[in-house]
Design an enzyme around this catalytic site. Structure first.
Site, PDB file in Angstrom:
ATOM      1  CG  ASN A 136      -1.878   1.085   1.319  1.00 55.61           C
ATOM      2  OD1 ASN A 136      -1.527   2.225   1.030  1.00 55.61           O
ATOM      3  ND2 ASN A 136      -3.094   0.776   1.708  1.00 55.61           N
ATOM      4  CG  ASP A 184      -3.970  -8.047   9.947  1.00 55.26           C
ATOM      5  OD1 ASP A 184      -4.035  -7.911   8.703  1.00 55.26           O
ATOM      6  OD2 ASP A 184      -4.738  -8.807  10.567  1.00 55.26           O
ATOM      7  CE1 TYR A 240     -17.035  -3.525   6.647  1.00 55.21           C
ATOM      8  CE2 TYR A 240     -14.642  -3.457   6.896  1.00 55.21           C
ATOM      9  CZ  TYR A 240     -15.787  -4.136   6.549  1.00 55.21           C
ATOM     10  OH  TYR A 240     -15.704  -5.428   6.095  1.00 55.21           O
ATOM     11  NE  ARG A 253      -4.045   1.647   9.457  1.00 54.77           N
ATOM     12  CZ  ARG A 253      -5.362   1.796   9.261  1.00 54.77           C
ATOM     13  NH1 ARG A 253      -5.915   2.988   9.269  1.00 54.77           N
ATOM     14  NH2 ARG A 253      -6.121   0.758   9.028  1.00 54.77           N
TER      15      ARG A 253
HETATM   16  P1  IMP Z   1      -5.555  -4.291   6.185  1.00 53.11           P
HETATM   17  O1  IMP Z   1      -5.031  -4.275   7.578  1.00 53.11           O
HETATM   18  O2  IMP Z   1      -4.916  -3.279   5.317  1.00 53.11           O
HETATM   19  O3  IMP Z   1      -5.606  -5.673   5.624  1.00 53.11           O
HETATM   20  O4  IMP Z   1      -7.085  -3.800   6.264  1.00 53.11           O
HETATM   21  C1  IMP Z   1      -8.086  -4.545   6.838  1.00 53.11           C
HETATM   22  C2  IMP Z   1      -9.468  -4.025   6.510  1.00 53.11           C
HETATM   23  O5  IMP Z   1     -10.029  -3.487   7.706  1.00 53.11           O
HETATM   24  C3  IMP Z   1      -9.567  -2.901   5.479  1.00 53.11           C
HETATM   25  O6  IMP Z   1      -9.689  -3.392   4.186  1.00 53.11           O
HETATM   26  C4  IMP Z   1     -10.854  -2.221   5.906  1.00 53.11           C
HETATM   27  O7  IMP Z   1     -11.943  -2.920   5.401  1.00 53.11           O
HETATM   28  C5  IMP Z   1     -10.826  -2.379   7.425  1.00 53.11           C
HETATM   29  N1  IMP Z   1     -10.206  -1.204   8.054  1.00 53.11           N
HETATM   30  C6  IMP Z   1      -9.064  -1.169   8.778  1.00 53.11           C
HETATM   31  N2  IMP Z   1      -8.794   0.078   9.203  1.00 53.11           N
HETATM   32  C7  IMP Z   1      -9.786   0.848   8.723  1.00 53.11           C
HETATM   33  C8  IMP Z   1     -10.058   2.256   8.813  1.00 53.11           C
HETATM   34  O8  IMP Z   1      -9.313   3.063   9.391  1.00 53.11           O
HETATM   35  N3  IMP Z   1     -11.164   2.667   8.186  1.00 53.11           N
HETATM   36  C9  IMP Z   1     -12.004   1.834   7.518  1.00 53.11           C
HETATM   37  N4  IMP Z   1     -11.796   0.541   7.392  1.00 53.11           N
HETATM   38  C10 IMP Z   1     -10.696   0.032   7.992  1.00 53.11           C
END
Ligand code: IMP
Length: 195
Positions: A10, A69, A156, A183
């Protein structure tokens, strides 16, 4: 300058890490620069999945690695979608499909609690066999609203109502979201530990 590889594809996450860790004399490089293959996220916890990704990046680069994660846990769904947040609606999942499924599942039971929380875990592994990885965790409490509001953020956010701001996460400017978010809290712990 110490080099740390980021176990993520990302570009936004990379830029954010670079900006925050540069003052600490840490150079953050993307795992794509080393052609690191994607790791399978087979863990049942955010911590396990972050460790799997960091270990994989360290293994293929020989460098210390950071991975994160994150996801959302909804009380009425017993913590789902949790570690499956990104792939909640199955193969070909998108933010729109995930949100539609979430609303559908909660709309069917009007009296359920829509309390929810975002969770973020950031892990730093000094090497592939690091048995004591640094683990930073942040959470952010809110509730799910069935109508979306706002067009900022991602995932979300349009359905995540932040009580202390009386709006959804998608209605907050990025700096305000970072100051409150799961985060942001995990990143603050990481920076403090590295200092
Ligand atoms: P990853 O940690 O990048 O795999 O993200 C996990 C998933 O959690 C994302 O695709 C979102 O669907 C959700 N997610 C995690 N953090 C956020 C946020 O700050 N806003 C909205 N969705 C989130």
């Amino acid at each position: 300058m110490e080099k740390i590889v980021l176990a993520s594809g990302n570009a936004k996450k990379l830029a954010e890490m670079q900006r925050l860790l540069e003052p600490l004399n840490i150079e953050v490089v993307a795992q794509s620069e080393f052609s690191v293959p994607e790791a399978d996220e087979t863990g049942t916890t955010f911590v396990e999945n972050a460790i799997i990704k960091a270990r994989n990046a360290s293994k293929y680069t020989g460098l210390p690695a950071i991975a994160d994660d994150s996801g959302i846990e909804v009380e009425a769904l017993n913590g789902a979608p949790g570690v499956f947040s990104a792939r909640f609606s199955g193969v070909g999942a998108t933010d729109a499909k995930n949100n539609a499924l979430l609303v559908e599942m909660l709309a069917d039971a009007p009296d359920v609690s829509r309390n929810a929380r975002y969770v973020a875990v950031i892990v730093l592994m000094r090497h592939e066999d690091d048995a004591t990885p640094l683990i930073c965790q942040g959470t952010w409490d809110g509730e799910i609203v069935l109508e979306p509001h706002g067009d900022q953020g991602f995932g979300y956010d349009p359905h995540f109502f932040v009580r202390e701001k009386n709006c959804t996460a998608a209605q907050l400017p990025p700096e305000e979201k970072n100051a409150l978010s799961h985060r942001g809290k995990a990143m603050a712990q990481l920076i403090q530990a590295l200092q």
